[in-house]
Design a protein around this motif. Structure first.
Motif, short mmCIF file in Angstrom:
data_model
loop_
_atom_site.label_atom_id
_atom_site.label_comp_id
_atom_site.label_asym_id
_atom_site.label_seq_id
_atom_site.Cartn_x
_atom_site.Cartn_y
_atom_site.Cartn_z
N VAL A 18 0.32 -0.93 -0.10
CA VAL A 18 0.22 0.31 -0.23
C VAL A 18 1.05 1.63 0.08
O VAL A 18 2.05 1.80 0.30
CB VAL A 18 -1.14 -0.03 1.02
N ALA A 19 0.63 1.90 -0.86
CA ALA A 19 1.67 3.52 -0.70
C ALA A 19 0.63 4.09 -1.78
O ALA A 19 -0.57 3.66 -2.31
CB ALA A 19 2.33 3.27 -1.81
N ASP A 20 0.57 5.79 -0.56
CA ASP A 20 -0.54 7.07 -1.58
C ASP A 20 -1.74 6.27 -1.00
O ASP A 20 -2.79 6.70 -2.63
CB ASP A 20 0.35 7.55 -2.65
N GLY A 21 -2.04 6.02 -0.37
CA GLY A 21 -4.19 5.15 -0.24
C GLY A 21 -4.42 4.62 -0.77
O GLY A 21 -5.62 3.97 -0.76
N ARG A 22 -3.31 3.80 -2.20
CA ARG A 22 -3.89 3.12 -2.84
C ARG A 22 -2.93 1.80 -2.49
O ARG A 22 -2.04 0.93 -2.13
CB ARG A 22 -3.97 2.80 -4.29
N VAL A 23 -3.83 0.42 -3.32
CA VAL A 23 -2.58 -1.07 -3.72
C VAL A 23 -2.30 -1.17 -4.73
O VAL A 23 -2.55 -0.60 -5.59
CB VAL A 23 -3.81 -1.59 -3.76
N VAL A 24 -1.03 -0.77 -4.97
CA VAL A 24 0.05 -1.08 -5.32
C VAL A 24 0.52 -1.97 -5.62
O VAL A 24 1.81 -2.26 -7.41
CB VAL A 24 0.90 -0.02 -5.22
N ALA A 25 1.05 -3.32 -5.34
CA ALA A 25 1.17 -4.53 -5.74
C ALA A 25 1.00 -5.42 -4.71
O ALA A 25 0.02 -5.46 -3.47
CB ALA A 25 2.97 -4.15 -5.48
N SER A 26 0.09 -6.63 -5.45
CA SER A 26 -0.26 -7.52 -4.99
C SER A 26 0.60 -9.03 -5.25
O SER A 26 0.56 -8.92 -6.65
CB SER A 26 -1.87 -7.71 -4.80
N GLY A 27 0.73 -10.42 -4.80
CA GLY A 27 1.44 -11.26 -5.04
C GLY A 27 2.38 -12.35 -3.67
O GLY A 27 2.57 -11.04 -2.77
#
Length: 455
Positions: A18-27
């Motif tokens: 999570v960065a800047d209030g959003r999901v930025v990577a997943s795995g």
């Protein structure tokens, strides 16, 4: 922040950055970088945060500062008397007793006479659990000058004296009452502990100052706000225009259609309060005349005859499954048996292709969304009777009622790259959580990438 070892959409051992209030990577295999904080999921399910699609936030704050006087806390007159006397004893001279949640099953209809017999030396106001009625004792009536108001909502006896019962006069009453200290922070903390990351405020008569109060930052959750035309906000997204209907003062279909058309012309959908068949039929007729737009909603849909279901497919029904658990025994005692099957429909709507979302209607329903989700699966009343067994949902479908977008309540959100980091982490995998359906299994709640609750 990095959330590690989570279950996401059935996949285990997943990391979510999570960065800047959003999901930025997943795995799988994500590792902390640059000193980012780590939230250990320990195999628990990571879900989109729950969104309660119809609440009344100021009233929720007020309820936390009030004494409950209705079921299940208070069930009879002796309990009512004890609750009011206890509340009165804890107040300073001149302070008001504020009570909420009353229902006639406790001690019948309340007037100033009944309330004076319990507390006569300080003002008392009691709110009905429906939210449409306040009951005041004599000192309270004098304080707000109900006798001289001339308002139709002030019920009067045969001699023209106020009985103490005030219908649909919330705003008028509030303008004449001493301010009650209200804490949105307390509401937010309670909601965060249940995994709630967003609310839709659904009060019909919000003023500009009400909206400014809700935008003041007292809540960690996101707020999507219904608001009348003319109310603006540069801090809160404004949703539909709420239209409140009452059988006793129902406008003509033409007048109602004109209201809908005006809202649509201003770029706003409508959200129409429909607790009865009469209100629902009037709404559908008016929408047929005015035309519907994406985002138009039916609030509650408490009674929906089967032959009206096909006419709902272009709308969203935002309903309260928890009322079957909380009020089901009263329905069984008071509602015509032929109408029981039409109460608080769920599965029949979804199976017919009607978009449906869930809410608690707090504080007029219980604050806990997990209790509402459980009620959607069991349809069981307090006494154990199942009301409308064919309307039961499986637990995953019931959970989905609270996972929609604020502006599109029936469109599901997901934990995915690019999505807002509004998240609910359970202490257990989803399969186990769907058996528990209790707020105690919420391990952490994240809003816009910030942890607002953790166990």
């Amino acid at each position: 922040m990095l959330i590690v070892d989570a279950e996401v959409a059935g996949r285990t051992g997943v990391g979510v950055r999570v960065a800047d209030g959003r999901v930025v990577a997943s795995g799988a295999g994500l590792r902390p970088v640059g000193g980012e904080s780590v939230l250990e999921a320990h195999g628990g399910a990571l879900l989109p945060g729950l969104h309660d699609h119809h609440v009344h936030l100021r009233a929720m704050a007020g309820a936390l500062a009030s004494v409950p006087v209705g079921p299940p806390v208070v069930r009879d007159r002796s309990g009512l008397v004890a609750a009011l006397l206890s509340a009165s004893a804890g107040l300073s001279a001149g302070e008001w007793v504020r009570a909420v949640g009353y229902h006639e099953s406790v001690a019948g209809p309340l007037t100033r006479v009944e309330l004076d017999a319990v507390v006569a030396d300080r003002p008392v106001r009691v709110q009905h659990r429906s939210g449409v009625l306040w009951m005041l004792n004599s000192l309270a009536l004098q304080a707000v000058d109900a006798a001289g108001s001339g308002l139709s909502g002030v019920e009067r006896d045969d001699l023209g004296r106020p009985t103490g019962r005030l219908f649909r006069l919330d705003s008028w009453l509030a303008s004449r009452l001493p301010r009650v200290a209200m804490s949105l922070a307390a509401v937010g903390d309670r909601a965060a502990a249940a995994g709630i990351t967003g609310f839709t405020e659904a009060t019909s008569d919000l003023t500009q100052s009400d909206v400014d109060f809700l935008a003041s930052g007292g809540l960690p959750q996101r707020v999507h706000c219904m608001a009348p035309p003319g109310v603006v906000s540069d801090r809160l997204p404004l949703g539909p225009v709420k239209v409140l209907l009452d059988d006793s003062s129902l406008p003509s279909v033409g007048v109602l259609a004109a209201r809908f058309y005006a809202a649509h012309t201003a770029g706003r959908p409508v959200a129409v309060h429909c607790m009865t068949v009469v209100e629902l039929v009037a709404t559908l007729s008016a929408l047929a005349e005015a035309g519907s737009v994406p985002g138009d909603r039916i609030e509650h849909g408490a009674v929906i005859p089967a032959d009206l279901i096909p006419r709902l497919r272009s709308l969203v029904v935002v309903t309260q499954p928890g009322f079957i658990a909380e009020r089901g025994d009263t329905y069984l005692a008071e509602v015509d048996g032929r109408d029981i099957a039409d109460l608080w429909r769920l599965r029949s709507l979804l199976d017919a292709g009607v978009p449906v979302a869930g809410s608690t209607d707090a504080p007029f329903g219980h604050f806990d969304p997990w209790a509402a989700i459980a009620a959607a699966t069991s349809r069981r009343t307090t006494s154990g009777v199942v009301v409308g067994p064919d309307e039961r949902l499986d637990p995953e479908r019931a959970l989905g009622l609270f996972l929609g977008h604020a502006s599109a309540p029936a469109r599901p959100r997901a934990v995915e790259v690019g999505a807002p980091a509004d998240l609910c982490l359970l202490a257990v995998p989803l399969a186990e959580g769907l058996r528990i359906l209790d707020a105690t299994m919420v391990a952490a709640t994240v809003v816009a990438g910030r942890v607002v609750h953790s166990n």
